[in-house]
Structures are given as C-alpha cells and as structure tokens.
Design a protein around this motif. Structure first.
Motif, PDB file in Angstrom:
ATOM      1  N   ALA A  98       0.815  -1.221   0.000  1.00 33.97           N
ATOM      2  CA  ALA A  98       0.000   0.000   0.000  1.00 33.97           C
ATOM      3  C   ALA A  98       0.848   1.270   0.000  1.00 33.97           C
ATOM      4  CB  ALA A  98      -0.926   0.001   1.207  1.00 33.97           C
ATOM      5  N   GLU A  99       1.995   1.242   0.652  1.00 29.92           N
ATOM      6  CA  GLU A  99       2.841   2.439   0.737  1.00 29.92           C
ATOM      7  C   GLU A  99       3.397   2.845  -0.619  1.00 29.92           C
ATOM      8  OE1 GLU A  99       4.105  -0.525   2.316  1.00 29.92           O
ATOM      9  OE2 GLU A  99       2.672  -0.264   3.944  1.00 29.92           O
ATOM     10  N   GLN A 100       3.466   1.926  -1.539  1.00 31.72           N
ATOM     11  CA  GLN A 100       4.073   2.193  -2.836  1.00 31.72           C
ATOM     12  C   GLN A 100       3.072   2.672  -3.882  1.00 31.72           C
ATOM     13  OE1 GLN A 100       6.211  -1.317  -3.917  1.00 31.72           O
ATOM     14  NE2 GLN A 100       7.457  -1.308  -2.062  1.00 31.72           N
ATOM     15  N   SER A 114      -0.482   5.203  -4.874  1.00 37.08           N
ATOM     16  CA  SER A 114      -1.214   6.414  -4.499  1.00 37.08           C
ATOM     17  C   SER A 114      -2.565   6.034  -3.885  1.00 37.08           C
ATOM     18  CB  SER A 114      -1.432   7.298  -5.734  1.00 37.08           C
ATOM     19  OG  SER A 114      -2.282   6.641  -6.650  1.00 37.08           O
ATOM     20  N   GLN A 133      -5.084   2.717  -4.337  1.00 33.11           N
ATOM     21  CA  GLN A 133      -5.467   1.889  -3.192  1.00 33.11           C
ATOM     22  C   GLN A 133      -6.989   1.759  -3.089  1.00 33.11           C
ATOM     23  OE1 GLN A 133      -3.544   2.857   0.537  1.00 33.11           O
ATOM     24  NE2 GLN A 133      -1.767   3.671  -0.553  1.00 33.11           N
TER      25      GLN A 133
END
Length: 82
Positions: free
Chosen positions: A41-43, A45, A49
């Motif tokens: 998820a951190e990678q 936008s 997501q």
C-alpha cells in the motif's frame, strides 16, 4: 427427452470449463488486488489503493458467480462432488 439432454451436453461442458478458468483468473486478480491493498500500500497512491479495495470486492463476487456456473455445468454432467 433423451435427445434434448444430449444436445445440451456441450453447453454444460462449456459451463464447467468456463467456470473453472474464470475461477483461476479471478483468484489471481483478487490476490493481486489484496497485495496492492495491504502489502504494498505504501508504494501506491491513494486513488490506486481505493480502486484496489473496490476491485477486491468485485473480483471476489465474480469468483463466486464463476463457481456457481461451474457447479451448474458439473451437476448437469453428472458429477457428484463440487
């Protein structure tokens, strides 16, 4: 009546084959959307997501529909286990 059953057999074979293939594809799509939603998820936008969360729900629902199609084909072809 027997000729009608024999003429519908290719349809049920198609249902079985289509349902099985659709289940495999939808399983892969569901797992990939889950990976994007949670593991990576951190990678991605925020809009990606959000789309991935929605895709998880849609793909899993379509997976269930594909399973029902597969069960219909298997039932009419005389399979006893689903």
């Amino acid at each position: 009546m027997q000729s009608k059953v024999l003429s519908e057999q290719p349809l049920y074979q198609y249902c079985l084959k289509f349902g099985s293939r659709a289940m495999v594809i939808l399983l892969l799509l569901t797992v990939s959307s889950l990976i994007v939603s949670f593991s990576l998820a951190e990678q991605f936008s925020l809009p990606v997501q959000i789309a991935s969360h929605i895709a998880t729900i849609v793909f899993s629902a379509l997976f269930k529909i594909a399973y029902v199609i597969r069960c219909i084909g298997a039932y009419h072809l005389g399979h006893t286990s689903f």
